[in-house]
Design a protein around this motif. Structure first.
Motif, PDB file in Angstrom:
ATOM      1  N   PRO A   1      73.469  62.461  66.416  1.00 47.38           N
ATOM      2  CA  PRO A   1      74.855  62.777  66.057  1.00 47.38           C
ATOM      3  C   PRO A   1      75.386  63.989  66.830  1.00 47.38           C
ATOM      4  O   PRO A   1      76.551  64.019  67.230  1.00 47.38           O
ATOM      5  N   GLU A   2      74.523  64.946  67.100  1.00 52.07           N
ATOM      6  CA  GLU A   2      74.953  66.143  67.833  1.00 52.07           C
ATOM      7  C   GLU A   2      75.300  65.820  69.285  1.00 52.07           C
ATOM      8  O   GLU A   2      76.307  66.320  69.805  1.00 52.07           O
ATOM      9  N   THR A   3      74.486  65.002  69.954  1.00 52.85           N
ATOM     10  CA  THR A   3      74.778  64.687  71.358  1.00 52.85           C
ATOM     11  C   THR A   3      76.031  63.835  71.475  1.00 52.85           C
ATOM     12  O   THR A   3      76.779  63.966  72.444  1.00 52.85           O
ATOM     13  N   VAL A   4      76.276  62.984  70.493  1.00 58.30           N
ATOM     14  CA  VAL A   4      77.495  62.178  70.511  1.00 58.30           C
ATOM     15  C   VAL A   4      78.708  63.083  70.286  1.00 58.30           C
ATOM     16  O   VAL A   4      79.721  62.966  70.981  1.00 58.30           O
ATOM     17  N   GLU A   5      78.633  64.007  69.353  1.00 51.24           N
ATOM     18  CA  GLU A   5      79.739  64.948  69.106  1.00 51.24           C
ATOM     19  C   GLU A   5      80.033  65.802  70.340  1.00 51.24           C
ATOM     20  O   GLU A   5      81.183  66.149  70.600  1.00 51.24           O
TER      21      GLU A   5
ATOM     22  N   GLN B   1      89.576  60.782  58.193  1.00 52.69           N
ATOM     23  CA  GLN B   1      88.107  60.763  58.197  1.00 52.69           C
ATOM     24  C   GLN B   1      87.587  59.380  58.585  1.00 52.69           C
ATOM     25  O   GLN B   1      86.699  59.264  59.440  1.00 52.69           O
ATOM     26  N   VAL B   2      88.127  58.341  57.984  1.00 55.48           N
ATOM     27  CA  VAL B   2      87.675  56.977  58.279  1.00 55.48           C
ATOM     28  C   VAL B   2      87.988  56.611  59.725  1.00 55.48           C
ATOM     29  O   VAL B   2      87.158  56.040  60.433  1.00 55.48           O
ATOM     30  N   ALA B   3      89.186  56.959  60.193  1.00 54.42           N
ATOM     31  CA  ALA B   3      89.577  56.654  61.576  1.00 54.42           C
ATOM     32  C   ALA B   3      88.656  57.365  62.559  1.00 54.42           C
ATOM     33  O   ALA B   3      88.243  56.789  63.576  1.00 54.42           O
ATOM     34  N   ARG B   4      88.293  58.607  62.276  1.00 60.09           N
ATOM     35  CA  ARG B   4      87.403  59.352  63.176  1.00 60.09           C
ATOM     36  C   ARG B   4      86.003  58.757  63.191  1.00 60.09           C
ATOM     37  O   ARG B   4      85.372  58.639  64.241  1.00 60.09           O
ATOM     38  N   ILE B   5      85.503  58.376  62.029  1.00 55.43           N
ATOM     39  CA  ILE B   5      84.182  57.747  61.961  1.00 55.43           C
ATOM     40  C   ILE B   5      84.148  56.496  62.831  1.00 55.43           C
ATOM     41  O   ILE B   5      83.195  56.271  63.584  1.00 55.43           O
ATOM     42  N   LYS B   6      85.191  55.691  62.766  1.00 51.55           N
ATOM     43  CA  LYS B   6      85.243  54.470  63.570  1.00 51.55           C
ATOM     44  C   LYS B   6      85.326  54.789  65.067  1.00 51.55           C
ATOM     45  O   LYS B   6      84.717  54.098  65.886  1.00 51.55           O
TER      46      LYS B   6
ATOM     47  N   VAL C   1      84.089  57.492  66.526  1.00 51.58           N
ATOM     48  CA  VAL C   1      82.763  57.994  66.900  1.00 51.58           C
ATOM     49  C   VAL C   1      81.785  56.826  67.070  1.00 51.58           C
ATOM     50  O   VAL C   1      80.933  56.847  67.965  1.00 51.58           O
ATOM     51  N   GLN C   2      81.917  55.792  66.253  1.00 48.53           N
ATOM     52  CA  GLN C   2      81.066  54.610  66.413  1.00 48.53           C
ATOM     53  C   GLN C   2      81.274  53.977  67.786  1.00 48.53           C
ATOM     54  O   GLN C   2      80.324  53.450  68.381  1.00 48.53           O
ATOM     55  N   GLU C   3      82.481  54.048  68.297  1.00 46.67           N
ATOM     56  CA  GLU C   3      82.752  53.531  69.645  1.00 46.67           C
ATOM     57  C   GLU C   3      81.998  54.350  70.700  1.00 46.67           C
ATOM     58  O   GLU C   3      81.513  53.801  71.688  1.00 46.67           O
ATOM     59  N   ILE C   4      81.916  55.653  70.488  1.00 40.69           N
ATOM     60  CA  ILE C   4      81.171  56.503  71.426  1.00 40.69           C
ATOM     61  C   ILE C   4      79.693  56.111  71.422  1.00 40.69           C
ATOM     62  O   ILE C   4      79.073  56.007  72.481  1.00 40.69           O
ATOM     63  N   TRP C   5      79.127  55.897  70.240  1.00 37.92           N
ATOM     64  CA  TRP C   5      77.724  55.481  70.157  1.00 37.92           C
ATOM     65  C   TRP C   5      77.501  54.235  71.002  1.00 37.92           C
ATOM     66  O   TRP C   5      76.531  54.157  71.768  1.00 37.92           O
ATOM     67  N   ALA C   6      78.385  53.250  70.865  1.00 41.08           N
ATOM     68  CA  ALA C   6      78.236  52.004  71.621  1.00 41.08           C
ATOM     69  C   ALA C   6      78.298  52.266  73.121  1.00 41.08           C
ATOM     70  O   ALA C   6      77.500  51.716  73.890  1.00 41.08           O
ATOM     71  N   LEU C   7      79.225  53.104  73.552  1.00 40.58           N
ATOM     72  CA  LEU C   7      79.353  53.409  74.978  1.00 40.58           C
ATOM     73  C   LEU C   7      78.125  54.150  75.501  1.00 40.58           C
ATOM     74  O   LEU C   7      77.613  53.845  76.586  1.00 40.58           O
ATOM     75  N   GLU C   8      77.652  55.121  74.764  1.00 41.89           N
ATOM     76  CA  GLU C   8      76.488  55.900  75.198  1.00 41.89           C
ATOM     77  C   GLU C   8      75.237  55.018  75.270  1.00 41.89           C
ATOM     78  O   GLU C   8      74.439  55.150  76.205  1.00 41.89           O
ATOM     79  N   GLU C   9      75.072  54.134  74.323  1.00 38.80           N
ATOM     80  CA  GLU C   9      73.925  53.236  74.356  1.00 38.80           C
ATOM     81  C   GLU C   9      74.016  52.275  75.538  1.00 38.80           C
ATOM     82  O   GLU C   9      73.012  51.964  76.176  1.00 38.80           O
ATOM     83  N   TYR C  10      75.226  51.806  75.829  1.00 36.85           N
ATOM     84  CA  TYR C  10      75.410  50.945  76.995  1.00 36.85           C
ATOM     85  C   TYR C  10      75.029  51.699  78.273  1.00 36.85           C
ATOM     86  O   TYR C  10      74.314  51.173  79.129  1.00 36.85           O
ATOM     87  N   LEU C  11      75.509  52.937  78.410  1.00 38.78           N
ATOM     88  CA  LEU C  11      75.196  53.719  79.603  1.00 38.78           C
ATOM     89  C   LEU C  11      73.695  53.911  79.761  1.00 38.78           C
ATOM     90  O   LEU C  11      73.157  53.835  80.871  1.00 38.78           O
ATOM     91  N   GLU C  12      73.008  54.143  78.657  1.00 29.54           N
ATOM     92  CA  GLU C  12      71.562  54.343  78.725  1.00 29.54           C
ATOM     93  C   GLU C  12      70.845  53.048  79.098  1.00 29.54           C
ATOM     94  O   GLU C  12      69.908  53.053  79.897  1.00 29.54           O
TER      95      GLU C  12
END
Length: 94
Positions: A9-13, A61-66, A68-79
């Motif tokens: 969560p910290e690296t995504v933030e 809060q809900v909009a931000r959580i969603k 951030v979930q997009e960032i997780w998907a992008l970061e995992e794709y890049l990896e």
């Protein structure tokens, strides 16, 4: 073998450089736009069925959580792409 990045969560933030919110007038739709370190943006949204139940802070809060979930998907794709380019297999990695 090159070190692969472990996402937390910290690296995504840390990817986020700014955030903006927009509430569409006359609706309960809240949109969160997060700008990332590379200039790319991601969106998240929330909406409430009943106007009388709308809570601005909860909507943000809900909009931000969603978003951030997009960032997780992008970061995992890049990896995954990095592993592919470097020729690292699951057997090599684990």
């Amino acid at each position: 073998m090159p070190e692969l990045k472990r996402h937390t969560p910290e690296t995504v933030e840390e990817c986020i450089t700014s955030e903006q919110y927009h509430i569409f007038p006359g609706t309960t739709v809240t949109v969160c736009l997060l700008k990332l370190y590379n200039g790319h943006t991601v969106l998240g949204y929330s909406a409430c069925v009943h106007k009388e139940d709308f809570d601005l802070d909860k909507g943000k809060q809900v909009a931000r959580i969603k978003a951030v979930q997009e960032i997780w998907a992008l970061e995992e794709y890049l990896e995954a792409n990095r592993k592919h380019v470097l020729g690292i297999t699951e057997e090599d990695h684990w």
